[in-house]
Design a protein around this motif. Structure first.
Motif, PDB file in Angstrom:
ATOM      1  N   THR A 138     -69.383  -4.905   4.732  1.00  0.00           N
ATOM      2  CA  THR A 138     -70.132  -5.886   5.517  1.00  0.00           C
ATOM      3  C   THR A 138     -69.275  -6.473   6.632  1.00  0.00           C
ATOM      4  O   THR A 138     -69.749  -6.713   7.737  1.00  0.00           O
ATOM      5  N   ILE A 139     -68.015  -6.695   6.333  1.00  0.00           N
ATOM      6  CA  ILE A 139     -67.111  -7.253   7.333  1.00  0.00           C
ATOM      7  C   ILE A 139     -67.076  -6.370   8.582  1.00  0.00           C
ATOM      8  O   ILE A 139     -67.069  -6.860   9.716  1.00  0.00           O
ATOM      9  N   LYS A 140     -67.081  -5.075   8.386  1.00  0.00           N
ATOM     10  CA  LYS A 140     -67.116  -4.150   9.521  1.00  0.00           C
ATOM     11  C   LYS A 140     -68.304  -4.462  10.429  1.00  0.00           C
ATOM     12  O   LYS A 140     -68.187  -4.485  11.652  1.00  0.00           O
ATOM     13  N   HIS A 141     -69.443  -4.670   9.804  1.00  0.00           N
ATOM     14  CA  HIS A 141     -70.641  -4.961  10.587  1.00  0.00           C
ATOM     15  C   HIS A 141     -70.574  -6.333  11.245  1.00  0.00           C
ATOM     16  O   HIS A 141     -71.007  -6.496  12.382  1.00  0.00           O
ATOM     17  N   LEU A 142     -70.052  -7.302  10.528  1.00  0.00           N
ATOM     18  CA  LEU A 142     -69.945  -8.652  11.094  1.00  0.00           C
ATOM     19  C   LEU A 142     -69.044  -8.644  12.321  1.00  0.00           C
ATOM     20  O   LEU A 142     -69.275  -9.385  13.282  1.00  0.00           O
TER      21      LEU A 142
END
Lengths: 158, 158
Positions: free
Chosen positions: A73-77
Motif C-alpha cells: 500500500t505504501i508504494k501506492h500512497l
DNA sequence: GTCGGTGCAAATGCTTTGCATTGAT
DNA sequence: ATCAATGCAAAGCATTTGCACCGAC
C-alpha cells in the motif's frame, strides 16, 4: 510547541480517502478495508513514521493488517503523492505525510534522536538556483541537518 | 569534464594512509594489506561509491578482499572521518571520501541516475540559522536535490 | 464472475556475525 | 606470543514475492 498545534487529523481523513480512492480507481485498483486502515494509521502519525510504527498503531486500534500489505500500500500512497519517502538512515525506510501539508525537512539530534520538522523558503530558492546552475530542473529535495539539541545533556539526567 | 579535472589521487594516498594508520594505532587496531587495498579502491572512486563498486575495483586490480572485510573497514574509515555515509536511497548504503575535500551535496537526475556533486556557501549559512532557531548546534547535514537534467531526454534517444 | 488484494511463508539483497585460521605488532 | 583481522558461510533484518484464497467492482 503550542498546545493547540495539533491539526485535527480527522479533518483531513475524508478528503484524503477520496483522493486515494480516486487515484486507485484511475489505475484500475481497489479501495479495500485494509487500505483504509493503513491510511488511518498514517494520519495518526502526524510526522515521520516507519512501517513497524504503522503496524503498532493498527494493533492498538485492534486492526490486523499484514506487513506485506502495508508495504504494497505504501508504494501506492507514494505514487498518489499522499506520502513521501524520507531518507533518515540507511537501516530502514521512513515516510511522511505530504498530502495537505508542505513537505518538511528535518533536524535530527544525534544524542537524543529527537526529530524536528521545518520548512524554509530560503532553502527552496537555493535549491532552484543550484539546479539551474547545473542544467537541471529541480523537482524535489531532502534536507537533513544533524546536530545536538542544546538541552540534550540536561534533559537526559533524569 | 575537462581533461585536467582529475585531482591526482596518488597525491593524497600517502597522507591518507598515514592518517588511517595513526587512527588505527590510537585504537589498538592494525593496519593490514587488505585495509590498504580498500583505501586505494576508495580513492579510485573520486566521489560517491557503494560496497560492490569497491569490490569491483579491487577485482580489476587483481586484489581479493572479502565483502565482510570491506564492511568492517568502512566502519573504521567513517570513525576516522576519512569517508562519510551519504543517504542517496534506502536500498543500500553509499559513501564518499571526505578526507582532504569538503563534504559534498548531491544533485540526482531521476531519469538518468546521473549524480552531480556540489557545495554551496549559502546552504551552510541557512543550516546554521535553522539549527540555531530550534536550539540546536548543527554539526553536519545532507542535502539532496532531485531533478531532471535538461539534456536527459535528448541523450537517451540513441 | 473477474481480477486485484490479502496473508502467509519463503525468498531476496544488503549487512553483520561466529568461528577457525592468519598475520601484525 | 598475543590479540586483532580475515574469509567463509550462516545469520539478521527490512523488504519483496509466489501462491492459494478472498473480496471489491
Amino acid at each position: 510547541m503550542p498546545a493547540n498545534a495539533k491539526t485535527n487529523d480527522s479533518d483531513i481523513i475524508q478528503p484524503l480517502c477520496a483522493v486515494f480512492r480516486r487515484f486507485l480507481k484511475s489505475k484500475g485498483l481497489k479501495f479495500t478495508a485494509e487500505r483504509a486502515t493503513i491510511l488511518d494509521a498514517v494520519l495518526s502519525k502526524n510526522g515521520v513514521f516507519e512501517v513497524d510504527e504503522l503496524l503498532f498503531e493498527m494493533h492498538q486500534a485492534g486492526q490486523r493488517v499484514s506487513k506485506a500489505t502495508i508495504y504494497r500500500t505504501i508504494k501506492h500512497l507514494i505514487e498518489a503523492e499522499i506520502i513521501q519517502e524520507v531518507l533518515l538512515d540507511s537501516r530502514q525506510a521512513h515516510y511522511q505525510l505530504i498530502f495537505g501539508r508542505r513537505p518538511m525537512d528535518h533536524l535530527v539530534c544525534i544524542e537524543t534522536g529527537k526529530i524536528i520538522e521545518f520548512n524554509d523558503d530560503a532553502l527552496d530558492k537555493i535549491r532552484s538556483r543550484i539546479a539551474k546552475d547545473h542544467g537541471f530542473d529541480a523537482i524535489g529535495h531532502r534536507f537533513l541537518i544533524y546536530g545536538v539539541s542544546k538541552d540534550a545533556g540536561d534533559d537526559v539526567n533524569g
